[in-house]
Write an enzyme that holds these catalytic residues in place. Structure first.
Site, short mmCIF file in Angstrom:
data_model
loop_
_atom_site.label_atom_id
_atom_site.label_comp_id
_atom_site.label_asym_id
_atom_site.label_seq_id
_atom_site.Cartn_x
_atom_site.Cartn_y
_atom_site.Cartn_z
N SER A 256 -48.62 -74.38 34.84
CA SER A 256 -49.70 -73.73 34.09
C SER A 256 -51.06 -74.03 34.70
CB SER A 256 -49.66 -74.24 32.65
OG SER A 256 -50.88 -73.93 31.98
N TYR B 106 -50.36 -81.12 26.48
CA TYR B 106 -49.57 -80.01 27.04
C TYR B 106 -49.79 -79.92 28.56
CZ TYR B 106 -48.60 -75.35 28.75
OH TYR B 106 -48.17 -74.30 29.52
N PHE C 245 -51.58 -68.28 34.97
CA PHE C 245 -52.83 -68.12 34.26
C PHE C 245 -52.48 -67.43 32.95
CE2 PHE C 245 -56.12 -70.05 36.83
CZ PHE C 245 -55.33 -70.53 37.85
N LYS D 243 -47.24 -80.71 32.08
CA LYS D 243 -47.02 -79.83 33.23
C LYS D 243 -47.32 -80.58 34.53
CE LYS D 243 -45.57 -76.25 31.08
NZ LYS D 243 -44.24 -75.67 31.35
N GLY E 19 -59.60 -78.67 23.35
CA GLY E 19 -58.73 -78.43 24.51
C GLY E 19 -59.14 -77.24 25.34
N ASN F 277 -39.02 -70.57 19.63
CA ASN F 277 -40.12 -69.61 19.58
C ASN F 277 -39.67 -68.29 20.20
OD1 ASN F 277 -42.73 -68.69 19.02
ND2 ASN F 277 -43.48 -69.24 21.05
#
Ligand code: WQD
Length: 371
Positions: free
Chosen positions: A146, A170, A199, A174, A326, A40
């Site tokens: 995160s 996800y 954030f 973390k 989510g 990415n």
């Protein structure tokens, strides 16, 4: 022999990685090694970072200052331990002083569709990286975590003492990686680790030379609005995922901070790993801490749309649709621990974030190009 500390940045060619590398180079104290699989990201980002750093060298730079603007870039798939080991082998035992581990898949919604891919890339790869760091005598890590580790937090603004209860695969990757690093540090006090709970990073370096350039259609709000304004996304209307949340205008609230402030937070964390640093108590059970990186100011989706309308002059239209899987109502940081212990401060305001984002996107309609 260079007196620069060699630091390996995983995901170095990405949006966050490239800005972190720029700020690392600016200190003139670190030599950067970048690992990236370009899933990415585009390697052109690193050329731009190096170009930017070189342009800021003084008239007669020393050899060390010149070296600090060079990036050793390696294409590397972190799910293949042999590829990680090959990079560490180039620098030998003790050759790499620290690692900033940013590389990860990070789309909340996508993680619910392909969880195994997320666990392989975000957790297994982190274990491999830590094992190989240990083999090569490298025991300093800044880990990119995160705000999603908090799930739907019980208290806003969110302190680091909040229980970790992620709602998406996800976010769970973390939490797992933070836990693995914490256990490792408790098992061996040679390790020093800081997890940074991001954030919402926004904006770009004020030069407009580097910025966010996701492959394909952006999943995140701000880059999507930027793509709409330059016509890379043909949607005439933004879909706002729900306005029935318990927030002032019903749309989700997030804590946006300037990417340059976020990047500076990484250098402060890396410096805090130095053995001379006072961040860790000598008699602590483990040299491992976590910090929020945010402004401590919540901004809603509709407020972001308005801020981007002002920055770009683009007449955004939007429609309210159903909630996105989510999503949580509000992720606003309590940033006081990082401010107190690291000297961190997310000073840039939303107008500056949107202005710098637009300066990047309008100068680079196709991002870094097709690679
Ligand atoms: C923000 C708000 C959407 C798109 C990101 C990263 C995540 C983590 C935290 C690093 C939400 C709404 C969005 C759209 C919308 N970062 N939205 N329409 O979800 O906070 O997550 O920051 O770890 O990895 O992805 O950011 O920009 O996707 O969404 O209404 O077309 O904008 O519902 O409320 P998010 P986002």
């Amino acid at each position: 022999m260079s007196s620069l500390k060699y630091v390996l940045v995983t995901g170095g060619a990405g949006y966050i990685g490239s800005h972190v590398i720029y700020v690392l180079q600016k200190t003139r104290r670190y030599k950067v090694i970048s690992l990236d699989n370009n899933h990415n990201s585009k390697s052109a980002a690193l050329d731009r970072v190096s170009q930017l750093s070189k342009s800021e060298l003084g008239p007669n730079p020393t050899d060390q200052e010149r070296e600090s603007t060079e990036i050793d870039s390696h294409k590397c798939d972190l799910t293949k331990p042999e590829e990680i080991r090959a990079v560490f082998d180039k620098y030998g035992k003790g050759g790499i002083w620290g690692v900033i581990h940013i590389a990860a898949y990070k789309a909340v919604g996508e993680s619910t569709e392909i969880p195994l891919t997320y666990y392989a890339n975000n957790v297994s790869a982190t274990v491999s990286l830590l094992q190989i760091m240990n083999e090569y005598g490298c025991h300093n890590i800044v880990y990119s975590s995160s705000a999603t580790v908090y799930g739907t937090p019980p208290v806003i603004p969110i302190p680091e003492t909040t229980r970790l209860q992620a709602d998406s695969p996800y976010g769970k990757t973390k939490v797992m990686a933070e836990t693995i690093i914490d256990d490792l540090c408790h098992s061996d006090k040679n390790w020093r680790a800081i997890s940074l709970r991001y954030f919402n990073p926004a904006g770009a370096h004020p030069s407009g030379l580097i910025g966010e350039d996701p492959r394909g259609r952006p999943g995140n709000l701000l880059p999507l609005l930027a793509h709409m304004a330059v016509g890379r996304v043909k949607d005439a209307t933004l879909k706002v995922f729900g306005n029935d949340y318990p927030t002032p205008d019903g749309t989700c609230v997030r804590d946006y901070l300037h990417i340059m402030d976020l990047a500076s937070g990484h250098v402060l964390a890396l410096d805090a790993l130095d053995s001379e640093s006072k961040v860790f108590d000598a008699d602590a059970a483990a040299y491992c801490k976590a910090y929020n990186l945010g402004k401590g100011k919540g901004v809603s989706v509709l407020q972001i749309v308005e801020a981007m309308r002002k920055a770009t002059g683009f007449d955004y239209k939007y429609e309210i649709v159903g909630r996105r899987r989510g999503d949580v109502p509000d992720l606003t940081a309590d940033p006081t621990l990082a401010e107190k212990e690291l000297g961190f401060k997310a000073a840039a305001d939303l107008e500056t974030m949107c202005r710098d984002l637009w300066n990047w996107q309008s100068k680079n309609v196709e991002g870094y190009g097709p690679q």
